[in-house]
Scaffold this active site. Sequence first.
Site, PDB file in Angstrom:
ATOM      1  N   ASP A 146       0.837  -1.189   0.000  1.00 52.13           N
ATOM      2  CA  ASP A 146       0.000   0.000   0.000  1.00 52.13           C
ATOM      3  C   ASP A 146       0.882   1.253   0.000  1.00 52.13           C
ATOM      4  O   ASP A 146       1.839   1.355   0.777  1.00 52.13           O
ATOM      5  CB  ASP A 146      -0.894  -0.031   1.240  1.00 52.13           C
ATOM      6  CG  ASP A 146      -1.848   1.137   1.316  1.00 52.13           C
ATOM      7  OD1 ASP A 146      -2.746   1.223   0.470  1.00 52.13           O
ATOM      8  OD2 ASP A 146      -1.685   1.965   2.231  1.00 52.13           O
ATOM      9  N   GLU A 160       1.744  -0.405  -5.023  1.00 54.69           N
ATOM     10  CA  GLU A 160       0.816   0.666  -5.353  1.00 54.69           C
ATOM     11  C   GLU A 160       1.716   1.890  -5.513  1.00 54.69           C
ATOM     12  O   GLU A 160       2.178   2.459  -4.518  1.00 54.69           O
ATOM     13  CB  GLU A 160      -0.206   0.880  -4.239  1.00 54.69           C
ATOM     14  CG  GLU A 160      -1.230   1.950  -4.596  1.00 54.69           C
ATOM     15  CD  GLU A 160      -2.215   2.234  -3.469  1.00 54.69           C
ATOM     16  OE1 GLU A 160      -3.394   2.460  -3.769  1.00 54.69           O
ATOM     17  OE2 GLU A 160      -1.791   2.242  -2.301  1.00 54.69           O
TER      18      GLU A 160
END
Length: 691
Positions: A345, A381
């Site tokens: 993330d 990401e």
Amino acid sequence: MRLSAGTFSRLGASWDGRGTNFALFSANAHKVELCLFDSQGRRELERIELPEHTEDVWHGYLNDVSPGQLYGYRVHGPYEPEHGHRFNPNKLLLDPYARRLAGRLVWSDAHFAYRTGSAREDLSFDRRDNARGMPKAVVVDETFNWGRREMRPNIPWEDTIIYEAHVKGLTQKREDVQPYLRGTYGGLSSAAMIEHFKRLGVTTIELLPVHAFVDDRTLVEKKLVNYWGYNTLSFFAPEPRYAQDNPLDSFRTTVARLHDAGIEVMLDVVYNHTAEGNHMGPTLSFRGIDNASYYWLKPENPRFYDDFTGCGSSVNLTHPRVLQMVMDSLRYWVEVCHVDGFRFDLATTLARGPNGFDRNSAFLTAIRQDPVLSSVKLVAEPWDLGMGGYQVGGFPSQWSEWNDRYRSAMRRYWSGVGSLIGEVSRRMTGSSDLYNRDGRRPRASINHVTVHDGFTLADLFSYNHKHNEANGEDNRDGSSDNHSNNCGSEGPTDDPNITALRRQLRKNQLACLLLAQGLPLILAGDEVGNSQAGNNNAYCQDNETGWVDWGGIGHEGCDLIDFIGHMTELRRRFPQILSHRWLDGRRADGSYGVLWLTPAAEDMKEQDWKFPEGRFLAYVLGPVEPGGAPIFIVLNAAPEEILFRMPRLPEYKTWQLVLNTADSQYSFADFASGSETRAPPRSVLAFAGLA
């Protein structure tokens, strides 16, 4: 002797069969106390000062402490927020290396190191004890009988098809999963779910965060929770709410069962921030252990945090011990829990240095050199909210990346935007404009149209606007830039023409996703028309909004399970779709990687790419091996039929239709080379070349 020095070499609580070694890093502490609790975590039984301090690690060994013992720490040091220090021994702190947690966080003002509501805010000092409302770390025995399950699936990158799911939300409403397993790790690996994964043809399950996390106080006060779990408190402990008994063993049993079925497990991991938030946040672990080491602080005013994530603070991986914690955590999940990879993330934050994102940062370099982590699947990401945070295409060659350029292009294309065929051609062939450098391959692109964050696929074609009122933020949260199309009616409708169009557009997106070079990622529930009623930010909806609704199974307007299974089979049948190499055009020997064709089956020229409001794209992917078949792919996003001609390739006399998203049945009609036919409005067609 009950208490001895022990060792500093392994952080956390390590049981060796006779006793337990405790070791905690803190560069700025003056004293560390180990607190032992009763089996319910309610009463502090002993408080023991760790006797040794070596290389910024406080450590001690207790020869009568065994697995099951609950514990926490109190760390003494300066409380000087203006200098970045926030020590407060009145606060019980969770061990960053805790392998298991007992109890839940019960919110109160006692969790804040300062006197809430005081005039000086976080500069004040609070003396209340928070232990009663804190989860406790648990000493564990890490042994586990994997039996014959030692073999991992080891799915090649090129064959990978990812299915993103939430542990609880996936099975909470699944009626063919036993009730006691629904919403748990065990439900994920139940026979019904394994059969479902096999039917779809997916190879790899990517789980939303399972690192132990807490519910934000603001959400709890609204009677909501942090459902998605992007609020990590412990990077080693599996989230207890998904287990009936021992979370660590429950998680490992699930991994073993999925591996037995040939299915990989990837984890969505959140190392960029923690649950402690900004300078007004609680003191639960890292902040009270060594705030100045764990977090990025503003150099000119270390009372405040550099926030690259939008969550109040950012974890500082430029510090060697903080980097060590993240690397130890990752290796733990691979070696002890046997996971097969990670999706990071806001990965840009992890690779930041003093001058911003750095492809040679300490974190990326450590991953590259690590013999364990360099061999698992790594997905970034590739952005955060800081300056220079958008880094799509910027990660090293061993990484794959979520490709939001694919998502945006394909959403706009199938929502009716014209003049995108050049952009769509690049996204369907691996996005070489983004990734064809430094030895990277098309597998660098993780193609997705929907993920947990945003509209589901059903909602993408049912709503023009987000409907997040249930989140309690007056519909201000969530993106307003969705490139969606409600097909003429906002939300549910009984109009058969609208429902048919929505189904076809869903099929088009899934067809493109599985025909595109790069790695496809499918959102759980999209195969059965799951809707969140237009909520595109269901992070706090641990209810029927956030759970997958399986009611669409067997419903003609919703169920696309067999369609996806057909598409994954086509992907395996035509290896040129897979991400082995970058495509080229016609070669000197007459072979080719890709041929871009006009509706008249002529090679496209520059003016053809600039066709006003063009929505028709047709191309042939050449066979990978001698004797293999080419595949001819036709995309028609126009609202009308388009007449086109079959390719004229001398070695292929016939083209067999293997896909038509406008047809509810699987048709396998044959078309002669050079013959004419029509692409239905808003459709995807595919043909196999036959000699």
